[in-house]
Design a protein around this motif. Structure first.
Motif, mmCIF file in Angstrom:
data_model
loop_
_atom_site.group_PDB
_atom_site.id
_atom_site.type_symbol
_atom_site.label_atom_id
_atom_site.label_comp_id
_atom_site.label_asym_id
_atom_site.label_seq_id
_atom_site.Cartn_x
_atom_site.Cartn_y
_atom_site.Cartn_z
ATOM 1 N N PRO A 12 -8.479 -3.854 12.994
ATOM 2 C CA PRO A 12 -9.684 -3.338 12.339
ATOM 3 C C PRO A 12 -9.368 -2.786 10.955
ATOM 4 O O PRO A 12 -8.256 -2.326 10.693
ATOM 5 N N VAL A 13 -10.352 -2.822 10.075
ATOM 6 C CA VAL A 13 -10.226 -2.221 8.745
ATOM 7 C C VAL A 13 -10.756 -0.795 8.854
ATOM 8 O O VAL A 13 -11.971 -0.578 8.883
ATOM 9 N N VAL A 14 -9.858 0.183 8.931
ATOM 10 C CA VAL A 14 -10.273 1.572 9.146
ATOM 11 C C VAL A 14 -9.795 2.504 8.036
ATOM 12 O O VAL A 14 -10.077 3.696 8.070
ATOM 13 N N LEU A 15 -9.066 1.977 7.048
ATOM 14 C CA LEU A 15 -8.571 2.779 5.932
ATOM 15 C C LEU A 15 -9.311 2.410 4.649
ATOM 16 O O LEU A 15 -9.909 1.334 4.556
ATOM 17 N N PRO A 16 -9.261 3.271 3.634
ATOM 18 C CA PRO A 16 -9.953 2.951 2.373
ATOM 19 C C PRO A 16 -9.453 1.674 1.716
ATOM 20 O O PRO A 16 -10.221 0.950 1.087
ATOM 21 N N SER A 17 -8.156 1.384 1.862
ATOM 22 C CA SER A 17 -7.592 0.200 1.219
ATOM 23 C C SER A 17 -6.421 -0.309 2.045
ATOM 24 O O SER A 17 -5.588 0.477 2.507
ATOM 25 N N ILE A 18 -6.371 -1.616 2.250
ATOM 26 C CA ILE A 18 -5.234 -2.236 2.920
ATOM 27 C C ILE A 18 -4.803 -3.456 2.118
ATOM 28 O O ILE A 18 -5.587 -4.026 1.354
ATOM 29 N N ALA A 19 -3.548 -3.821 2.284
ATOM 30 C CA ALA A 19 -3.014 -5.021 1.647
ATOM 31 C C ALA A 19 -2.685 -6.042 2.724
ATOM 32 O O ALA A 19 -2.144 -5.694 3.778
ATOM 33 N N LEU A 20 -3.022 -7.291 2.461
ATOM 34 C CA LEU A 20 -2.687 -8.400 3.345
ATOM 35 C C LEU A 20 -1.603 -9.220 2.665
ATOM 36 O O LEU A 20 -1.810 -9.723 1.560
ATOM 37 N N LEU A 21 -0.445 -9.340 3.301
ATOM 38 C CA LEU A 21 0.647 -10.136 2.757
ATOM 39 C C LEU A 21 0.992 -11.249 3.729
ATOM 40 O O LEU A 21 1.046 -11.034 4.945
ATOM 41 N N PHE A 22 1.225 -12.441 3.193
ATOM 42 C CA PHE A 22 1.650 -13.559 4.023
ATOM 43 C C PHE A 22 2.491 -14.497 3.174
ATOM 44 O O PHE A 22 2.317 -14.601 1.959
ATOM 45 N N LEU A 38 -17.386 -2.674 13.439
ATOM 46 C CA LEU A 38 -16.195 -2.553 12.605
ATOM 47 C C LEU A 38 -15.920 -3.864 11.879
ATOM 48 O O LEU A 38 -16.273 -4.949 12.360
ATOM 49 N N TRP A 39 -15.274 -3.745 10.718
ATOM 50 C CA TRP A 39 -14.737 -4.922 10.050
ATOM 51 C C TRP A 39 -13.377 -5.238 10.662
ATOM 52 O O TRP A 39 -12.580 -4.336 10.936
ATOM 53 N N TRP A 40 -13.113 -6.527 10.857
ATOM 54 C CA TRP A 40 -11.856 -6.967 11.456
ATOM 55 C C TRP A 40 -11.181 -8.002 10.563
ATOM 56 O O TRP A 40 -11.846 -8.850 9.961
ATOM 57 N N VAL A 41 -9.859 -7.931 10.513
ATOM 58 C CA VAL A 41 -9.042 -8.961 9.873
ATOM 59 C C VAL A 41 -8.363 -9.747 10.988
ATOM 60 O O VAL A 41 -7.607 -9.180 11.783
ATOM 61 N N THR A 42 -8.652 -11.041 11.063
ATOM 62 C CA THR A 42 -8.139 -11.883 12.141
ATOM 63 C C THR A 42 -7.260 -12.990 11.572
ATOM 64 O O THR A 42 -7.608 -13.622 10.567
ATOM 65 N N ASN A 43 -6.114 -13.207 12.205
ATOM 66 C CA ASN A 43 -5.247 -14.324 11.844
ATOM 67 C C ASN A 43 -5.735 -15.551 12.609
ATOM 68 O O ASN A 43 -5.561 -15.644 13.823
ATOM 69 N N ASP A 63 -15.709 0.873 1.529
ATOM 70 C CA ASP A 63 -16.389 1.995 0.874
ATOM 71 C C ASP A 63 -16.700 3.144 1.830
ATOM 72 O O ASP A 63 -16.988 4.264 1.399
ATOM 73 N N ALA A 64 -16.636 2.899 3.141
ATOM 74 C CA ALA A 64 -16.902 3.956 4.123
ATOM 75 C C ALA A 64 -15.926 3.809 5.288
ATOM 76 O O ALA A 64 -16.306 3.423 6.396
ATOM 77 N N PRO A 65 -14.645 4.117 5.054
ATOM 78 C CA PRO A 65 -13.629 3.908 6.093
ATOM 79 C C PRO A 65 -13.760 4.905 7.238
ATOM 80 O O PRO A 65 -14.306 6.004 7.073
ATOM 81 N N GLU A 66 -13.253 4.514 8.394
ATOM 82 C CA GLU A 66 -13.255 5.400 9.556
ATOM 83 C C GLU A 66 -12.244 6.530 9.390
ATOM 84 O O GLU A 66 -12.429 7.629 9.908
ATOM 85 N N PHE A 67 -11.151 6.264 8.680
ATOM 86 C CA PHE A 67 -10.090 7.247 8.486
ATOM 87 C C PHE A 67 -9.716 7.312 7.019
ATOM 88 O O PHE A 67 -9.964 6.372 6.255
ATOM 89 N N SER A 68 -9.100 8.418 6.625
ATOM 90 C CA SER A 68 -8.554 8.537 5.277
ATOM 91 C C SER A 68 -7.034 8.444 5.361
ATOM 92 O O SER A 68 -6.433 8.785 6.380
ATOM 93 N N ALA A 69 -6.425 7.975 4.288
ATOM 94 C CA ALA A 69 -4.975 7.828 4.257
ATOM 95 C C ALA A 69 -4.333 9.142 3.840
ATOM 96 O O ALA A 69 -4.746 9.764 2.864
ATOM 97 N N VAL A 70 -3.339 9.575 4.595
ATOM 98 C CA VAL A 70 -2.566 10.767 4.253
ATOM 99 C C VAL A 70 -1.194 10.301 3.804
ATOM 100 O O VAL A 70 -0.457 9.683 4.575
ATOM 101 N N VAL A 71 -0.866 10.561 2.548
ATOM 102 C CA VAL A 71 0.401 10.095 1.998
ATOM 103 C C VAL A 71 1.527 10.973 2.514
ATOM 104 O O VAL A 71 1.495 12.193 2.337
ATOM 105 N N PRO A 72 2.536 10.385 3.172
ATOM 106 C CA PRO A 72 3.639 11.195 3.679
ATOM 107 C C PRO A 72 4.493 11.718 2.541
ATOM 108 O O PRO A 72 4.575 11.094 1.476
ATOM 109 N N PRO A 73 5.138 12.882 2.721
ATOM 110 C CA PRO A 73 5.992 13.412 1.657
ATOM 111 C C PRO A 73 7.206 12.534 1.440
ATOM 112 O O PRO A 73 7.715 11.908 2.368
#
Length: 235
Positions: A84-94, A52-57, A108-118
């Motif tokens: 872990p990076v498991v979605l198609p796109s994430i934002a990092l804010l600091f 997996l790809w990981w984002v570490t502080n 390009d090949a995420p483990e999960f897809s994002a489901v937009v809530p209503p």
């Protein structure tokens, strides 16, 4: 074979292969701001470990907010922690000092897809993330988040000071400060980290954390911005 990542900042893309460790900071592979002394030399590390790809502080004092599209993910990553990076796109804010930075990471090949809530049926519903705000408290959060919401694409943006946000709303500074304390207290009681005042958490850090949370959790959105003009006329 590892999924490929693309890191984007200010319109520039950085493709990552599975064997590369990529850092973000003041003196890193991606230099977001070489002149901000409040920013760690290396705050974020992106690496591929155990499939997996990981984002570490990798910083020592700044926190990192990781969010998914449309509020599908929200995580506060403290020093030494990783997600872990498991979605198609994430934002990092600091936030470092007065400035908030946003970096986008695409997979390009995420483990999960994002489901937009209503969307909520009632656009005037001010129950945000389990916290009920008054109209004036909502305007306060919106005024602090305005610059970030108006920014096109990713990059740095300055969080306004209390005095600047109070002037934007046409409020006395004492009124703004009192309402900000109340808002932060509400979210703190709801479990949002980094909003408690006192030792080790100065006013700038608290404002930055409030903006990070409000924007990434989609409590305030660009379509809310006209409310600032209405609120200014009504003040």
């Amino acid at each position: 074979m590892a999924a490929e990542l693309t890191v984007e900042y200010c319109g520039v893309e950085y493709p990552l292969a599975g064997d590369r460790v990529f850092t973000i900071g003041r003196e890193a592979d991606l230099v977001v701001d070489a002149d901000n002394a409040y920013l760690h030399r290396r705050l974020v590390e992106i690496s591929h470990v155990d499939g997996l790809w990981w984002v570490t502080n990798i910083g020592s004092r700044l926190s990192l907010t990781v969010s998914g599209d449309a509020g599908t993910l929200h995580a506060l990553v403290g020093p030494g922690a990783r997600v872990p990076v498991v979605l198609p796109s994430i934002a990092l804010l600091f936030t470092a000092g007065q400035t908030t930075y946003e970096v986008t990471v695409c997979c390009d090949a995420p483990e999960f897809s994002a489901v937009v809530p209503p969307q909520a049926e009632d656009e005037n519903d001010l129950t945000l993330g389990g916290v009920t705000l008054t109209s004036s408290q909502f305007l306060l959060v919106l005024a602090l988040s305005e610059v970030v919401l108006r920014r096109v694409g990713t990059g740095p943006s300055d969080v306004p000071t209390n005095a600047q946000a109070a002037e934007r709303l046409g409020w006395p500074l004492t009124k703004f400060n009192r309402k900000l304390d109340n808002v932060c207290d509400k979210f703190d009681r709801a479990g949002v980290k980094g909003l408690r005042g006192g030792r080790g958490n100065n006013a700038t850090q608290r404002r930055g954390r409030l903006v990070e949370y409000a924007v990434t959790a989609r409590l305030v959105r660009p379509e809310h911005l006209p409310l600032l003009e209405d609120g200014e006329r009504a003040s």
